[in-house]
Scaffold this motif. Structure first.
Motif, PDB file in Angstrom:
ATOM      1  N   GLY A 183       0.815  -1.209   0.000  1.00  0.00           N
ATOM      2  CA  GLY A 183       0.000   0.000   0.000  1.00  0.00           C
ATOM      3  C   GLY A 183       0.846   1.255   0.000  1.00  0.00           C
ATOM      4  O   GLY A 183       0.505   2.248  -0.650  1.00  0.00           O
ATOM      5  N   THR A 184       1.970   1.209   0.696  1.00  0.00           N
ATOM      6  CA  THR A 184       2.869   2.355   0.736  1.00  0.00           C
ATOM      7  C   THR A 184       3.512   2.572  -0.629  1.00  0.00           C
ATOM      8  O   THR A 184       3.629   3.711  -1.094  1.00  0.00           O
ATOM      9  CB  THR A 184       3.938   2.165   1.830  1.00  0.00           C
ATOM     10  OG1 THR A 184       3.272   1.937   3.080  1.00  0.00           O
ATOM     11  CG2 THR A 184       4.850   3.367   1.932  1.00  0.00           C
ATOM     12  N   ILE A 185       3.888   1.493  -1.289  1.00  0.00           N
ATOM     13  CA  ILE A 185       4.429   1.593  -2.646  1.00  0.00           C
ATOM     14  C   ILE A 185       3.388   2.229  -3.562  1.00  0.00           C
ATOM     15  O   ILE A 185       3.708   3.121  -4.356  1.00  0.00           O
ATOM     16  CB  ILE A 185       4.873   0.211  -3.178  1.00  0.00           C
ATOM     17  CG1 ILE A 185       6.144  -0.243  -2.458  1.00  0.00           C
ATOM     18  CG2 ILE A 185       5.089   0.251  -4.694  1.00  0.00           C
ATOM     19  CD1 ILE A 185       6.556  -1.674  -2.751  1.00  0.00           C
ATOM     20  N   SER A 186       2.138   1.818  -3.433  1.00  0.00           N
ATOM     21  CA  SER A 186       1.063   2.386  -4.263  1.00  0.00           C
ATOM     22  C   SER A 186       0.929   3.888  -4.056  1.00  0.00           C
ATOM     23  O   SER A 186       0.789   4.647  -5.017  1.00  0.00           O
ATOM     24  CB  SER A 186      -0.276   1.714  -3.957  1.00  0.00           C
ATOM     25  OG  SER A 186      -0.257   0.387  -4.370  1.00  0.00           O
ATOM     26  N   VAL A 187       0.960   4.320  -2.801  1.00  0.00           N
ATOM     27  CA  VAL A 187       0.838   5.753  -2.501  1.00  0.00           C
ATOM     28  C   VAL A 187       2.002   6.522  -3.126  1.00  0.00           C
ATOM     29  O   VAL A 187       1.812   7.576  -3.736  1.00  0.00           O
ATOM     30  CB  VAL A 187       0.769   5.998  -0.975  1.00  0.00           C
ATOM     31  CG1 VAL A 187       0.871   7.477  -0.645  1.00  0.00           C
ATOM     32  CG2 VAL A 187      -0.513   5.413  -0.398  1.00  0.00           C
ATOM     33  N   LEU A 188       3.218   5.989  -2.992  1.00  0.00           N
ATOM     34  CA  LEU A 188       4.386   6.670  -3.545  1.00  0.00           C
ATOM     35  C   LEU A 188       4.351   6.686  -5.071  1.00  0.00           C
ATOM     36  O   LEU A 188       4.692   7.696  -5.698  1.00  0.00           O
ATOM     37  CB  LEU A 188       5.672   6.022  -3.031  1.00  0.00           C
ATOM     38  CG  LEU A 188       5.968   6.275  -1.556  1.00  0.00           C
ATOM     39  CD1 LEU A 188       7.024   5.322  -1.044  1.00  0.00           C
ATOM     40  CD2 LEU A 188       6.387   7.715  -1.330  1.00  0.00           C
ATOM     41  N   LYS A 189       3.915   5.597  -5.680  1.00  0.00           N
ATOM     42  CA  LYS A 189       3.807   5.563  -7.146  1.00  0.00           C
ATOM     43  C   LYS A 189       2.760   6.578  -7.602  1.00  0.00           C
ATOM     44  O   LYS A 189       2.965   7.276  -8.593  1.00  0.00           O
ATOM     45  CB  LYS A 189       3.451   4.154  -7.640  1.00  0.00           C
ATOM     46  CG  LYS A 189       4.538   3.113  -7.440  1.00  0.00           C
ATOM     47  CD  LYS A 189       5.817   3.419  -8.153  1.00  0.00           C
ATOM     48  CE  LYS A 189       5.763   3.011  -9.598  1.00  0.00           C
ATOM     49  NZ  LYS A 189       7.032   3.286 -10.302  1.00  0.00           N
TER      50      LYS A 189
END
Length: 118
Positions: free
Chosen positions: A67-73
């Motif tokens: 989920g954190t990767i998604s937010v950063l992407k």
């Protein structure tokens, strides 16, 4: 940027080693990359696709990482930039954002990640 990243991340796992640590096939590891559950980059003198060892915790992938990767992407970060952000020490966190995720502080880290897009 990769050399800076290599200095920030203490330990890297080549994809076959990650598959072994997770007790899954290499095909499953590639699926995790395709699903953006983890980020792999080429590092080291042999330029081998690897992931930070800190992505693993208790025999699996850090729960809040995907989920954190998604937010950063969504904030426009490329893979290398995203990893640099996760592994750059931050005095206000007393460690890195990745350390905070591993400690279960996903809400704080995602709030900071979302603020990056403003």
């Amino acid at each position: 940027m990769v050399s800076n990243l290599e200095n920030l991340v203490a330990e890297w796992l080549p994809l076959p080693d990650l598959a072994e640590a997770l007790d899954v096939s290499i095909k499953r590891v590639h699926s995790l990359i395709d699903e953006r559950a983890i980020i792999a980059v080429r590092v080291g003198p042999r330029n081998i696709r690897s992931v930070p060892a800190a992505f693993l915790q208790d025999g699996g992938i850090v729960e809040s990482l995907k989920g954190t990767i998604s937010v950063l992407k969504d904030s426009g970060y490329e893979d290398h930039e995203l990893l640099v952000w996760l592994f750059t020490p931050d005095e206000s966190l007393a460690g890195t954002p990745m350390d905070a995720l591993r400690a279960g502080r996903k809400t704080e880290i995602r709030r900071r990640a979302q603020a990056l897009s403003w």
